[in-house]
Motif scaffolding. Structure first.
Motif, PDB file in Angstrom:
ATOM      1  N   ALA A  59     -23.997  38.203  13.660  1.00 13.55           N
ATOM      2  CA  ALA A  59     -23.186  39.405  13.846  1.00 13.55           C
ATOM      3  C   ALA A  59     -21.813  39.065  14.417  1.00 13.55           C
ATOM      4  O   ALA A  59     -20.804  39.702  14.071  1.00 13.55           O
ATOM      5  CB  ALA A  59     -23.918  40.380  14.764  1.00 13.55           C
ATOM      6  N   ILE A  60     -21.755  38.058  15.283  1.00 12.32           N
ATOM      7  CA  ILE A  60     -20.465  37.622  15.831  1.00 12.32           C
ATOM      8  C   ILE A  60     -19.574  37.088  14.720  1.00 12.32           C
ATOM      9  O   ILE A  60     -18.384  37.443  14.619  1.00 12.32           O
ATOM     10  CB  ILE A  60     -20.680  36.542  16.913  1.00 12.32           C
ATOM     11  CG1 ILE A  60     -21.350  37.140  18.147  1.00 12.32           C
ATOM     12  CG2 ILE A  60     -19.345  35.899  17.303  1.00 12.32           C
ATOM     13  CD1 ILE A  60     -21.741  36.122  19.195  1.00 12.32           C
ATOM     14  N   MET A  61     -20.135  36.234  13.863  1.00 12.77           N
ATOM     15  CA  MET A  61     -19.333  35.653  12.785  1.00 12.77           C
ATOM     16  C   MET A  61     -18.905  36.714  11.774  1.00 12.77           C
ATOM     17  O   MET A  61     -17.819  36.634  11.200  1.00 12.77           O
ATOM     18  CB  MET A  61     -20.118  34.531  12.102  1.00 12.77           C
ATOM     19  CG  MET A  61     -20.359  33.327  13.008  1.00 12.77           C
ATOM     20  SD  MET A  61     -20.963  31.859  12.130  1.00 12.77           S
ATOM     21  CE  MET A  61     -22.588  32.424  11.644  1.00 12.77           C
ATOM     22  N   GLU A  62     -19.742  37.724  11.584  1.00 19.06           N
ATOM     23  CA  GLU A  62     -19.383  38.813  10.671  1.00 19.06           C
ATOM     24  C   GLU A  62     -18.262  39.670  11.248  1.00 19.06           C
ATOM     25  O   GLU A  62     -17.378  40.138  10.517  1.00 19.06           O
ATOM     26  CB  GLU A  62     -20.613  39.678  10.399  1.00 19.06           C
ATOM     27  CG  GLU A  62     -20.355  40.833   9.444  1.00 19.06           C
ATOM     28  CD  GLU A  62     -21.603  41.639   9.152  1.00 19.06           C
ATOM     29  OE1 GLU A  62     -21.463  42.858   8.880  1.00 19.06           O
ATOM     30  OE2 GLU A  62     -22.704  41.068   9.204  1.00 19.06           O
ATOM     31  N   ALA A  63     -18.278  39.865  12.569  1.00 19.08           N
ATOM     32  CA  ALA A  63     -17.264  40.698  13.212  1.00 19.08           C
ATOM     33  C   ALA A  63     -15.929  39.985  13.379  1.00 19.08           C
ATOM     34  O   ALA A  63     -14.894  40.639  13.548  1.00 19.08           O
ATOM     35  CB  ALA A  63     -17.766  41.175  14.572  1.00 19.08           C
ATOM     36  N   ALA A  64     -15.943  38.642  13.355  1.00 20.70           N
ATOM     37  CA  ALA A  64     -14.706  37.864  13.509  1.00 20.70           C
ATOM     38  C   ALA A  64     -14.629  36.809  12.416  1.00 20.70           C
ATOM     39  O   ALA A  64     -14.726  35.611  12.676  1.00 20.70           O
ATOM     40  CB  ALA A  64     -14.667  37.206  14.889  1.00 20.70           C
ATOM     41  N   PRO A  65     -14.453  37.227  11.163  1.00 22.16           N
ATOM     42  CA  PRO A  65     -14.420  36.261  10.056  1.00 22.16           C
ATOM     43  C   PRO A  65     -13.211  35.347  10.149  1.00 22.16           C
ATOM     44  O   PRO A  65     -12.169  35.713  10.712  1.00 22.16           O
ATOM     45  CB  PRO A  65     -14.356  37.159   8.813  1.00 22.16           C
ATOM     46  CG  PRO A  65     -13.750  38.433   9.301  1.00 22.16           C
ATOM     47  CD  PRO A  65     -14.250  38.615  10.701  1.00 22.16           C
ATOM     48  N   ILE A  66     -13.363  34.150   9.617  1.00 22.94           N
ATOM     49  CA  ILE A  66     -12.258  33.188   9.604  1.00 22.94           C
ATOM     50  C   ILE A  66     -11.057  33.803   8.900  1.00 22.94           C
ATOM     51  O   ILE A  66     -11.175  34.424   7.847  1.00 22.94           O
ATOM     52  CB  ILE A  66     -12.692  31.890   8.901  1.00 22.94           C
ATOM     53  CG1 ILE A  66     -13.772  31.190   9.731  1.00 22.94           C
ATOM     54  CG2 ILE A  66     -11.506  30.954   8.683  1.00 22.94           C
ATOM     55  CD1 ILE A  66     -14.347  29.957   9.082  1.00 22.94           C
ATOM     56  N   GLN A 114     -12.772  29.346  18.645  1.00 20.85           N
ATOM     57  CA  GLN A 114     -11.667  30.288  18.523  1.00 20.85           C
ATOM     58  C   GLN A 114     -10.719  29.705  17.483  1.00 20.85           C
ATOM     59  O   GLN A 114     -10.236  28.576  17.629  1.00 20.85           O
ATOM     60  CB  GLN A 114     -10.929  30.497  19.849  1.00 20.85           C
ATOM     61  CG  GLN A 114      -9.789  31.504  19.736  1.00 20.85           C
ATOM     62  CD  GLN A 114      -9.086  31.756  21.056  1.00 20.85           C
ATOM     63  OE1 GLN A 114      -9.513  31.275  22.108  1.00 20.85           O
ATOM     64  NE2 GLN A 114      -8.004  32.510  21.030  1.00 20.85           N
ATOM     65  N   GLU A 115     -10.479  30.438  16.439  1.00 23.64           N
ATOM     66  CA  GLU A 115      -9.705  29.900  15.329  1.00 23.64           C
ATOM     67  C   GLU A 115      -8.296  29.504  15.782  1.00 23.64           C
ATOM     68  O   GLU A 115      -7.604  30.271  16.448  1.00 23.64           O
ATOM     69  CB  GLU A 115      -9.605  30.927  14.198  1.00 23.64           C
ATOM     70  CG  GLU A 115      -8.983  30.356  12.935  1.00 23.64           C
ATOM     71  CD  GLU A 115      -9.085  31.295  11.753  1.00 23.64           C
ATOM     72  OE1 GLU A 115      -8.517  30.964  10.708  1.00 23.64           O
ATOM     73  OE2 GLU A 115      -9.738  32.347  11.875  1.00 23.64           O
ATOM     74  N   GLY A 116      -7.917  28.278  15.458  1.00 30.62           N
ATOM     75  CA  GLY A 116      -6.603  27.777  15.802  1.00 30.62           C
ATOM     76  C   GLY A 116      -6.472  27.265  17.216  1.00 30.62           C
ATOM     77  O   GLY A 116      -5.412  26.779  17.606  1.00 30.62           O
ATOM     78  N   VAL A 117      -7.547  27.361  18.010  1.00 30.79           N
ATOM     79  CA  VAL A 117      -7.497  26.933  19.413  1.00 30.79           C
ATOM     80  C   VAL A 117      -8.494  25.810  19.679  1.00 30.79           C
ATOM     81  O   VAL A 117      -8.152  24.771  20.229  1.00 30.79           O
ATOM     82  CB  VAL A 117      -7.765  28.124  20.358  1.00 30.79           C
ATOM     83  CG1 VAL A 117      -7.825  27.656  21.812  1.00 30.79           C
ATOM     84  CG2 VAL A 117      -6.676  29.179  20.194  1.00 30.79           C
ATOM     85  N   THR A 118      -9.761  26.008  19.313  1.00 30.01           N
ATOM     86  CA  THR A 118     -10.759  24.961  19.513  1.00 30.01           C
ATOM     87  C   THR A 118     -10.773  24.012  18.314  1.00 30.01           C
ATOM     88  O   THR A 118     -10.545  24.417  17.174  1.00 30.01           O
ATOM     89  CB  THR A 118     -12.165  25.571  19.683  1.00 30.01           C
ATOM     90  OG1 THR A 118     -12.437  26.463  18.592  1.00 30.01           O
ATOM     91  CG2 THR A 118     -12.252  26.353  20.985  1.00 30.01           C
ATOM     92  N   ARG A 119     -11.038  22.758  18.593  1.00 29.53           N
ATOM     93  CA  ARG A 119     -11.126  21.756  17.540  1.00 29.53           C
ATOM     94  C   ARG A 119     -12.493  21.816  16.863  1.00 29.53           C
ATOM     95  O   ARG A 119     -13.483  22.186  17.487  1.00 29.53           O
ATOM     96  CB  ARG A 119     -10.909  20.349  18.106  1.00 29.53           C
ATOM     97  CG  ARG A 119      -9.523  20.122  18.695  1.00 29.53           C
ATOM     98  CD  ARG A 119      -9.381  18.672  19.163  1.00 29.53           C
ATOM     99  NE  ARG A 119      -8.048  18.390  19.665  1.00 29.53           N
ATOM    100  CZ  ARG A 119      -7.682  18.502  20.942  1.00 29.53           C
ATOM    101  NH1 ARG A 119      -8.572  18.889  21.835  1.00 29.53           N
ATOM    102  NH2 ARG A 119      -6.458  18.218  21.318  1.00 29.53           N
TER     103      ARG A 119
END
Length: 330
Positions: free
Chosen positions: A205-212, A283-288
């Motif tokens: 549900a987390i990945m669905e709510a915050a898609p890449i 976090q997209e663009g922040v974590t490696r």
């Protein structure tokens, strides 16, 4: 580093680490680990103390939370300077420490839990407490599953709604405590599978709510943590030391002191070198992104890019992403 402060969602699954297996296709946990920066958190073993009325499982969870929230040293004051005797453990619900907002530059934090003792402990630290059952009801009935509704509710508190990022939010951090449902004793492996499936759906549900590629993905810092809970048995299992380092005394002499065995420059003698907390952060663009393809101890040991960190540094690292704490270390 992001150009705006992040908002954080922490999913803390107490005791679930023992349920996960090597990477399996179709698992949301594995899919999340594959996009995240993974690592391990070492815990400290408390001195022997009488059992509490809250039960072993809840007591163990509070001790883990005390370390993740960096108030563990206040629970065990150490030796009395005058008598030289070990001071008694402080009741976690009566702990006197500065509130989270005082420690972390006005941090607004909420916790979701169904455990009364953990609720009292967290409220005492400055968390706004939501009961899990009430939280699920308030999420509304329009969602396709209970898990999606719960995550949508958490996202709403963080200022994320309908795929958009609101300027204001109720909280900077939402900490979700996912407890075991105690079904394994009644249903055996079926109960364990039910617990793991519930957790897997929350992660999905987390990945669905915050898609890449979405606006939310670059502003939400997600941490998923799985702990082993009580780990007094079989200390050789899930050890963070390689067998060669354990048996070769010459190599041990050459090996420098690892940061996960120290705090504030002081060596800790009570760090548990087995059964760590499994951690994946994204976090997209922040974590490696590292080479881990699954959420298991073996995979994180072999391919996790964040290696091993003392659990007491966890909240400080998250608070830094929220612009609520200075950077620690390199």
């Amino acid at each position: 580093m992001a150009d705006k402060p992040s908002r954080a969602l922490v999913l803390y699954a107490a005791g679930h680490a023992a349920l996960v297996a090597p990477p399996a296709s179709g698992s949301h946990l594995d899919a999340f680990a594959a996009r995240a920066a993974c690592g391990l958190l070492t815990l400290r073993s408390p001195p022997p103390s009488p059992p509490t009325s809250g039960g072993e499982e809840n007591s163990c969870t509070i001790l883990e939370l005390a370390q993740l929230l960096d108030v563990y040293d206040h629970l065990y004051p150490g030796k009395n300077a005058e008598t030289g005797q070990e001071a008694a453990q402080v009741d976690p619900t009566e702990l006197v420490v500065p509130k989270l907002s005082e420690r972390f530059m006005g941090l607004r934090a909420a916790i979701v839990t169904n455990c009364p003792r953990i609720s009292s402990f967290a409220a005492n630290l400055g968390f706004h407490v939501f009961r899990t059952e009430d939280f699920a009801v308030q999420s509304g009935s329009s969602s396709s599953t209970k898990e999606i509704g719960v995550i949508n509710r958490a996202f709403g508190l963080l200022g994320f709604s309908d795929g958009n990022v609101q300027e204001a939010s109720d909280f900077d951090l939402v900490f979700m405590h996912v407890a075991m449902e105690n079904t394994s004793g009644k249903l055996g492996k079926l109960g364990m599978k039910t617990d793991l499936n519930r957790l897997d759906k929350l992660v999905g549900a987390i990945m669905e709510a915050a898609p890449i590629g979405s606006a939310i993905a670059s502003r939400i810092h997600v941490s998923v943590m799985l702990s082993y809970g009580s780990a007094s048995e079989n200390k050789d299992e899930f050890s963070i030391l390689s067998s060669s380092m354990e048996t070769d005394s010459d190599l041990n002499l050459l090996r420098p002191r690892q940061s996960y065995t120290m705090k504030a420059g002081n060596t800790l003698d009570d760090v548990r070198l087995h059964h760590p907390i499994l951690l994946a952060q994204w976090q997209e663009g922040v974590t490696r992104v590292d080479l881990a393809k699954g959420f298991s101890f073996e995979e994180l040991m072999k391919c996790g890019g964040n290696l091993t960190m003392l659990a007491q540094r966890f909240l400080h690292e998250v608070a830094f992403k929220l612009w609520k704490a200075p950077k620690y270390g390199a």
